[in-house]
Design an enzyme around this catalytic site. Structure first.
Site, PDB file in Angstrom:
ATOM      1  N   LYS A  65      -0.137  -2.838   7.808  1.00  0.00           N
ATOM      2  CA  LYS A  65      -1.056  -3.706   6.838  1.00  0.00           C
ATOM      3  C   LYS A  65      -0.045  -4.005   5.884  1.00  0.00           C
ATOM      4  O   LYS A  65       1.169  -3.634   5.456  1.00  0.00           O
ATOM      5  CB  LYS A  65      -2.242  -2.870   6.084  1.00  0.00           C
ATOM      6  CG  LYS A  65      -1.608  -1.552   5.329  1.00  0.00           C
ATOM      7  CD  LYS A  65      -1.369  -1.971   4.005  1.00  0.00           C
ATOM      8  CE  LYS A  65      -0.859  -0.878   3.137  1.00  0.00           C
ATOM      9  NZ  LYS A  65      -0.021  -0.953   2.084  1.00  0.00           N
ATOM     10  N   GLY A  88       5.812   0.957   3.607  1.00  0.00           N
ATOM     11  CA  GLY A  88       4.829   0.239   2.981  1.00  0.00           C
ATOM     12  C   GLY A  88       3.967  -0.485   3.503  1.00  0.00           C
ATOM     13  O   GLY A  88       3.350  -1.548   3.146  1.00  0.00           O
ATOM     14  N   MET A  89       3.966  -0.233   4.816  1.00  0.00           N
ATOM     15  CA  MET A  89       3.068  -1.095   5.604  1.00  0.00           C
ATOM     16  C   MET A  89       2.028  -0.369   6.425  1.00  0.00           C
ATOM     17  O   MET A  89       1.308  -0.604   7.367  1.00  0.00           O
ATOM     18  CB  MET A  89       3.826  -1.814   6.979  1.00  0.00           C
ATOM     19  CG  MET A  89       5.016  -2.880   6.247  1.00  0.00           C
ATOM     20  SD  MET A  89       5.577  -3.808   7.210  1.00  0.00           S
ATOM     21  CE  MET A  89       4.415  -5.164   7.446  1.00  0.00           C
ATOM     22  N   ASP A 120      -5.351   4.358   2.881  1.00  0.00           N
ATOM     23  CA  ASP A 120      -5.574   3.003   3.578  1.00  0.00           C
ATOM     24  C   ASP A 120      -5.720   3.194   5.296  1.00  0.00           C
ATOM     25  O   ASP A 120      -5.637   2.381   6.124  1.00  0.00           O
ATOM     26  CB  ASP A 120      -4.509   2.100   3.504  1.00  0.00           C
ATOM     27  CG  ASP A 120      -3.124   2.750   3.271  1.00  0.00           C
ATOM     28  OD1 ASP A 120      -3.053   3.920   3.923  1.00  0.00           O
ATOM     29  OD2 ASP A 120      -2.333   2.481   2.635  1.00  0.00           O
TER      30      ASP A 120
HETATM   31  O1  C5P Z   1      -4.011   8.320   0.156  1.00  0.00           O
HETATM   32  P1  C5P Z   1      -2.485   8.546   0.657  1.00  0.00           P
HETATM   33  O2  C5P Z   1      -2.414   9.817   1.199  1.00  0.00           O
HETATM   34  O3  C5P Z   1      -2.126   7.406   1.348  1.00  0.00           O
HETATM   35  O4  C5P Z   1      -1.948   8.599  -0.638  1.00  0.00           O
HETATM   36  C1  C5P Z   1      -0.547   8.863  -0.860  1.00  0.00           C
HETATM   37  C2  C5P Z   1       0.019   9.061  -2.415  1.00  0.00           C
HETATM   38  O5  C5P Z   1       0.004   7.725  -3.026  1.00  0.00           O
HETATM   39  C3  C5P Z   1      -0.832   9.999  -3.208  1.00  0.00           C
HETATM   40  O6  C5P Z   1      -0.787  11.174  -3.024  1.00  0.00           O
HETATM   41  C4  C5P Z   1      -0.849   9.390  -4.259  1.00  0.00           C
HETATM   42  O7  C5P Z   1       0.604   9.746  -4.970  1.00  0.00           O
HETATM   43  C5  C5P Z   1      -0.271   7.907  -4.163  1.00  0.00           C
HETATM   44  N1  C5P Z   1      -1.756   7.119  -4.397  1.00  0.00           N
HETATM   45  C6  C5P Z   1      -2.024   6.847  -5.628  1.00  0.00           C
HETATM   46  N2  C5P Z   1      -3.320   6.019  -5.869  1.00  0.00           N
HETATM   47  C7  C5P Z   1      -3.932   5.597  -4.444  1.00  0.00           C
HETATM   48  C8  C5P Z   1      -3.471   5.738  -3.437  1.00  0.00           C
HETATM   49  C9  C5P Z   1      -2.285   6.447  -3.349  1.00  0.00           C
HETATM   50  O8  C5P Z   1      -1.748   7.236  -6.504  1.00  0.00           O
HETATM   51  N3  C5P Z   1      -4.890   4.767  -4.743  1.00  0.00           N
END
Ligand code: C5P
Length: 307
Positions: free
Chosen positions: A11, A103-104, A141
């Site tokens: 993505k 970042g993808m 995501d």
């Molecule tokens: O949800 P995911 O595990 O992909 O998120 C990884 C990290 O990115 C989270 O632990 C958080 O530090 C940060 N994050 C955030 N706000 C979001 C998505 C991700 O702060 N909306």
């Protein structure tokens, strides 16, 4: 022996609006996701125990991967097995072509593909609604990796809704040797933007450009709130974005929390020209392993092989 391969896309965020951190530590997002044609393939086979094997595309040779027990594929399997009360069994092979820690959302793609593949292998018949809920538990995501196309993401990114998109968009993606930690970039955003709003605005101009299929309007509207903090942590990314724009890209932009940089181009030939220009010259001047070309939007996680 029963076997399934599910493919899931990378993505990119055409818009990434970030608000002030919520009580749970996540940031409220208003983002426009697009699935692009770089894919990871997850193959699952019947087995009595559990194993995960990961292979990366040649250009990523030597990249650091998390240990198997921390692998998001194992977490996806645990969650699906617990949801249905079935044992976690299978031999999984992940073929990665999405940049790792780039970042993808490569890890999210693997999680989405694993959910779909294991659901087929185990015959658990998970509803779409439950699959999306399990995906949201695995990462912000992951639901988008199931849905694909071009979509508006809200909440912490896990609430996705397809949006009208009349274009075929061509991108050059330039990954970096060393990944960037997503939490570190968000933390740096909090330091640099201490007065972020509680709810970021909806990017109406960008949504109109997508609906009209207008590449110049889209180029002008691309925006990423994580770009300034990521470039502050990695100043060389700013130079890369400038090089791509000098090479003729309509716009350069950081992908998600980086470090992959994206360049929007007019069409496929233009993207290949910009990619060649970015790849040319002394490798010391462009310390990135490869230059990728992909178009979007493509579909979310889907079955590609069945035996
Ligand atoms: O949800 P995911 O595990 O992909 O998120 C990884 C990290 O990115 C989270 O632990 C958080 O530090 C940060 N994050 C955030 N706000 C979001 C998505 C991700 O702060 N909306």
């Amino acid at each position: 022996m029963s076997e399934r391969t599910v493919r899931a896309p990378a993505k990119i965020n055409l818009h990434l609006g970030v608000g002030a951190p919520r009580e749970d530590g996540f940031h409220p997002l208003v983002t426009v996701y697009q699935a692009v044609g770089l894919h990871d393939d997850v193959t699952v086979r019947e087995a009595d125990d559990w194993s995960v094997e990961v292979a990366v595309a040649d250009w990523m040779a030597g990249v650091e991967l998390p240990p198997v027990e921390d692998n998001i594929v194992t977490r996806a399997a645990d969650l699906l097995a617990a949801h249905h009360g079935v044992p976690r069994r299978g031999a999984v092979h992940v073929a990665k072509a999405i940049p790792v820690a780039g970042g993808m959302a490569g890890g999210s793609a693997d999680a989405a593909a694993a959910l779909v593949a294991l659901d087929r292998l185990w015959g658990t018949g998970t509803t779409d609604e439950d699959l999306l809920a399990l995906a949201a538990e695995l990462g912000s995501d992951v639901p988008f990796a199931l849905v694909g196309g071009t979509a508006l993401g809200t909440g912490r990114g896990e609430l996705v809704e397809r949006v009208p998109d009349a274009g075929t968009w061509w991108w050059v993606a330039v990954p970096a040797h060393a990944g960037l930690s997503t939490p570190a970039v968000y933390r740096h955003f909090d330091v640099m933007v201490p007065d972020a709003s509680a709810q970021p605005p909806v990017p109406d101009t960008l949504l109109a450009a997508l609906a009209a299929g207008d590449v110049d309007a889209l180029a002008a509207a691309l925006h990423n709130d994580l770009q300034a903090p990521a470039l502050d942590l990695r100043p060389e990314l700013g130079a890369l974005i400038a090089r791509g724009e000098e090479a003729g890209a309509l716009r350069g932009l950081l992908s998600g929390s980086g470090p992959t940089c994206l360049f929007l181009c007019r069409d496929g030939d233009h993207a290949r020209e910009v990619a060649a220009a970015l790849d040319a010259g002394d490798p010391g001047d462009h310390p990135h392993p490869t230059v990728l070309v992909a178009n979007g939007a493509v579909s979310g996680a889907h079955l590609v092989e069945y035996a």
